[in-house]
Design a protein around this motif. Structure first.
Motif, PDB file in Angstrom:
ATOM      1  N   HIS A  78     103.541  11.425  64.814  1.00 17.21           N
ATOM      2  CA  HIS A  78     104.279  11.135  66.265  1.00 17.21           C
ATOM      3  C   HIS A  78     103.699  10.751  67.322  1.00 17.21           C
ATOM      4  CE1 HIS A  78     107.244  13.713  64.167  1.00 17.21           C
ATOM      5  NE2 HIS A  78     106.396  14.846  64.140  1.00 17.21           N
ATOM      6  N   TYR A  79     102.783   9.662  67.073  1.00 19.63           N
ATOM      7  CA  TYR A  79     102.393   8.765  67.880  1.00 19.63           C
ATOM      8  C   TYR A  79     103.289   7.755  68.576  1.00 19.63           C
ATOM      9  CZ  TYR A  79      97.748  11.318  67.492  1.00 19.63           C
ATOM     10  OH  TYR A  79      96.742  12.076  67.388  1.00 19.63           O
ATOM     11  N   LYS A  80     103.150   7.136  69.516  1.00 24.55           N
ATOM     12  CA  LYS A  80     103.750   5.868  70.235  1.00 24.55           C
ATOM     13  C   LYS A  80     102.695   4.678  69.928  1.00 24.55           C
ATOM     14  CE  LYS A  80     107.112   7.408  73.625  1.00 24.55           C
ATOM     15  NZ  LYS A  80     108.207   6.674  72.751  1.00 24.55           N
ATOM     16  N   PHE A  81     102.985   3.991  69.154  1.00 22.73           N
ATOM     17  CA  PHE A  81     102.353   2.677  68.882  1.00 22.73           C
ATOM     18  C   PHE A  81     103.082   1.358  68.578  1.00 22.73           C
ATOM     19  CE2 PHE A  81     103.455   4.313  64.733  1.00 22.73           C
ATOM     20  CZ  PHE A  81     103.459   3.207  63.989  1.00 22.73           C
ATOM     21  N   VAL A  82     102.558   0.407  68.533  1.00 22.02           N
ATOM     22  CA  VAL A  82     103.142  -1.053  68.269  1.00 22.02           C
ATOM     23  C   VAL A  82     102.083  -1.625  67.478  1.00 22.02           C
ATOM     24  CG1 VAL A  82     102.594  -2.133  70.445  1.00 22.02           C
ATOM     25  CG2 VAL A  82     104.217  -3.157  68.903  1.00 22.02           C
ATOM     26  N   ARG A  83     102.485  -2.360  66.274  1.00 22.78           N
ATOM     27  CA  ARG A  83     101.542  -3.080  65.223  1.00 22.78           C
ATOM     28  C   ARG A  83     102.203  -4.643  65.253  1.00 22.78           C
ATOM     29  NH1 ARG A  83     101.020  -4.474  60.514  1.00 22.78           N
ATOM     30  NH2 ARG A  83     103.152  -3.392  59.345  1.00 22.78           N
TER      31      ARG A  83
END
Length: 480
Positions: A266-271
């Motif tokens: 449940h981490y907020k990330f963008v790849r």
């Protein structure tokens, strides 16, 4: 979840389907040629130029022969990908190296020389038969496999346009609440892709989305990975060539386990490809440090990759700017990254380098030709002697955020105006006029004004012109 039936080899190698694949592939190259980019020689030989409104190029007799060869070799099981030629593009200048340095580059690449890999990017140039088969395979498997990817992965997604802008919009929206950013970069990702892991992930994805994973598809993928290894000159089974239609899909497939790992926690990330940004609140800095160590272990154990410690760091946006996809972000400003500006300046210097063009033994191009080259970098084309804005140039990418968000970018573009004018004046005078900027005589001022007028009369556009052209074009679309 209902599984799909994968087409048989006879259905895929239908001549009409192969002809459509070749026509669509060639049409893309023809459109690039209209934008001023160099065409591959095979495009002229194998296809006719599409007429106005046509989306597919018609094959020539030579193109029909190629389609017959592909069909027979695939059905007999004798088709093999050829080892592509590798060109080396300098990351700062983006220009092609000479053939002598290309041979030296292959040697340094096989030895994984760190200084060389940090300066140059290896791009594979495939022959047309390989491109047609790769494109055919991509059209079959991309849609179902892509639907299983994470929504936080934005690079090269199927049927989703403007990938970079979508990633930037997500980052801007969420970074206001989560200003602490963990920036991760995977070390030499395309060179360290393990073939054993890739085969396992591909077979698992095929069995998940299709009723079966046929041997012909697995054999083609094995042959493609083997060709990647030989193109780079590696002895062990690793490497994924850049420049192939299959490379973007395989890069997302390879990093999909990392996306699932972060989603599960449940981490907020963008790849975006191998460039990852994970967002935290300011008080959670210790969690970010612990997560960085966990990801390092995960990559090493599951995917056989390494983090680039030099580029991986934890940054608080209130204290320092965060770089992502060519932009520099802070809480109240969005600007163009300094390295992106320097790269554009070097491109302008290369186009307007009078001495280098004479050194290469070529005739000095006229000023009008140089003006068209500069305009193409800015997103302006030339048709029937008239300049038009097609919106694909370097500044247009940075103005895609919208007019309100781009307000801090306009002063940077105006600073570039002076550099472009100065380079064009120097080229038009053939480097014979030396101007002392601290002690300008009235005569020198008159010469500079006249030169600026002559260059603008030739149709030269400046970086800040793109700002006005973009919003004018947007208003015309709304009125229509």
């Amino acid at each position: 979840m209902r599984k799909r039936r994968l087409k048989t080899l006879n259905e895929i190698t239908n001549p009409s389907a192969l002809q459509k694949g070749l026509g669509e592939l060639a049409a893309r190259y023809w459109r690039r040629g209209e934008d001023g980019k160099k065409l591959q020689p095979w495009v002229h030989v194998l296809t006719h130029k599409p007429l106005g409104g046509e989306a597919i190029s018609k094959p020539t007799p030579a193109g029909q022969c190629l389609i017959g060869f592909i069909k027979n070799s695939l059905r007999s099981g004798s088709f093999r990908f050829s080892v592509p030629s590798i060109i080396f593009k300098e990351k700062s200048l983006s220009h092609q190296k000479s053939r002598i340095e290309r041979a030296r580059g292959r040697s340094l690449l096989s030895q994984m020389d760190p200084s060389f890999l940090g300066q140059y990017r290896a791009i594979a140039i495939h022959n047309p038969k390989d491109l047609v088969v790769q494109r055919m395979l991509l059209d079959i498997i991309e849609g179902p496999i892509d639907r299983g990817f994470s929504r936080h992965s934005f690079a090269f997604r199927h049927q989703k346009k403007r990938h970079q802008q979508a990633a930037i919009d997500w980052f801007i929206k969420n970074s206001k609440t989560f200003p602490c950013v963990l920036s991760l970069d995977i070390k030499k990702f395309y060179y360290y892709v393990d073939h054993g892991v890739m085969r396992q992930l591909f077979k698992r994805a095929m069995l998940k989305k299709f009723t079966q994973a046929p041997s012909w598809a697995l054999d083609l993928i094995d042959d493609f990975l083997s060709v990647s290894k030989r193109a780079y000159g590696f002895e062990d089974h690793r490497g994924l060539v850049q420049g192939s239609p299959l490379s973007p899909l395989f890069s997302n497939l390879y990093l999909d386990p990392l996306d699932k790992y972060l989603e599960k926690r449940h981490y907020k990330f963008v790849r975006y490809c191998d460039d990852i940004r994970i967002l935290f609140k300011t008080k959670d800095r210790q969690k970010a440090i612990a997560l960085k160590n966990d990801i390092k272990k995960f990559l090493d154990k599951k995917l056989k990759l390494e983090l680039n410690d030099e580029k991986s760091c934890i940054v608080n946006m209130h204290e320092k700017t965060v770089n992502f996809l060519g932009f520099s972000f802070s809480p109240d400003r969005i600007e163009i990254r300094k390295s992106s500006i320097q790269r554009f300046i070097r491109k302008i210097q290369r186009v307007t380098n009078f001495e280098q063009k004479i050194k290469n033994g070529r005739r000095r191009p006229r000023l009008g030709h140089i003006v068209r080259q500069v305009n193409s970098l800015l997103g302006y084309g030339d048709k029937d002697g008239r300049s038009f804005f097609h919106g694909k140039g370097w500044p247009n990418y940075f103005l895609s955020l919208g007019r309100r968000r781009s307000k801090d970018i306009l002063p940077q573009l105006r600073n570039l105006d002076g550099i472009v004018r100065r380079r064009m004046r120097g080229y038009s005078l053939r480097g014979q006029l030396s101007v002392n900027h601290s002690h300008r005589s009235p005569k020198t001022h008159g010469i500079i004004r006249q030169l600026n007028k002559d260059i603008r009369n030739k149709g030269l556009h400046l970086p800040s012109d793109v700002y006005l052209s973009r919003w004018t074009m947007a208003r015309k679309k709304k009125t229509k």
